[in-house]
Write an enzyme that holds these catalytic residues in place. Sequence first.
Site, PDB file in Angstrom:
ATOM      1  N   GLU A  26       2.282  10.610  -3.547  1.00  0.00           N
ATOM      2  CA  GLU A  26       1.143  11.188  -4.261  1.00  0.00           C
ATOM      3  C   GLU A  26       1.114  12.709  -4.178  1.00  0.00           C
ATOM      4  OE1 GLU A  26      -2.803   9.060  -4.297  1.00  0.00           O
ATOM      5  OE2 GLU A  26      -3.261  10.638  -2.844  1.00  0.00           O
ATOM      6  N   ASN A  84       0.809  -1.225   0.000  1.00  0.00           N
ATOM      7  CA  ASN A  84       0.000   0.000   0.000  1.00  0.00           C
ATOM      8  C   ASN A  84       0.841   1.274   0.000  1.00  0.00           C
ATOM      9  OD1 ASN A  84       0.993  -0.207   2.578  1.00  0.00           O
ATOM     10  ND2 ASN A  84      -0.994  -0.104   3.609  1.00  0.00           N
ATOM     11  N   HIS A 138      -5.253   4.894  10.292  1.00  0.00           N
ATOM     12  CA  HIS A 138      -4.128   5.354   9.459  1.00  0.00           C
ATOM     13  C   HIS A 138      -4.512   5.408   7.983  1.00  0.00           C
ATOM     14  CE1 HIS A 138      -3.672   1.224   8.291  1.00  0.00           C
ATOM     15  NE2 HIS A 138      -2.461   1.362   7.811  1.00  0.00           N
TER      16      HIS A 138
END
Length: 373
Positions: free
Chosen positions: A135, A131, A289
């Site tokens: 970005e 994951n 999270h």
Amino acid sequence: MGNTLHLAASRVQIIAAENTWLEGKAIQQLETTAQLPDMVSVVGLPDLHPGRGYPVGAAFFSHSRFYPALIGNDIGCGMALWRTDLTLNKWSLDKLEKRLGSIDNPLQAEELPDDIPEHFCYSPGTIGGGNHFAELQQLDEIYQPEMLETWQLSKQQLLLLVHSGSRGLGQVILEQHVREHGHNGLIASSPEAQSYLQQHQQALDYACFNRQLIAERMLKRWRAHGSCLFDVSHNLLTPYTIGNVDGWLHRKGATPSDQGAVIIPGSRGDYSYLVQPLASDRSLFSLAHGAGRKWMRGECKARLTGRYNAEQLSRTAFGSRVICLDKQLIFQEAPEAYKPIGGVMDAMLQAGLVKLIARLKPVLTYKTRGNKE
DNA sequence: ATGTAC
């Protein structure tokens, strides 16, 4: 102890709203973990999902003993948020994507400062798999303008969010630990515990440094500048005093709520939320999270393959792009494989754990340029 | 999750 009954009743807490969906297996893992010797209490956060034996999206508080296996292999994994001087007026998405190229290869020794510790050598400057991502995001909705002033952040400036960890270093540390001690944990006063804590600290330091390397490497490709607003780990062990008990707080996919502002990212096709945590012992000073997985990695491709191909998954509903040439991974990381972040935020807002600062939306996500079938 | 184990 006078409060034994109370403790027994509150040993397992789950932060959830009425519409929060939690997998039974994850709750089972949470309850099993609560039964470990010297465990005082555990909290499942709204992104709780099953892990390898122990759940992810949870915090565990123990006394006199701690459990490195609860932290897992990615010691120090976390989120760094950077302010940048990039704007979408200056650069098109095409240009940003092209100029970024690949950041899959580790930085070479000559690209690194020469005064860094010896163990900072596990694939430096790379985000890794699963994951993890880096970005570019854009401010979408602002709830607390004064916070953005504090950060000297305007609405046009893109933000860079880096989610990565200690790469191979944490893996080596956990492997060595499990080889020697299995899953019994360590008596906190033992020399073995001191040794683990020292290695754990090195992994935290390396993970943080690696996120900085990644951000700087990306900004350099875009000929841009930036500065780190915060860097917060969600896989870590911390000595803590809670309710008069001196013990150990394990966070596994649990963002600290006692370190100032943090970001709770959704999937690559969903919003992320900048929040001001309201520290609370009820949540063991922790927050979700992220969105939390909805589907197991192994089932994603089959569930989505009739609806989308890999190319379609590289574009999102926001018009953002996902650079992920690994065909398995892009299905595993599809927005549908994760819970909507809105529900996770609702649960935390209802529990009074956060105050919203801003909502961000994805612009360009980097996963990997490694072309894999 | 992992300079991946077979």
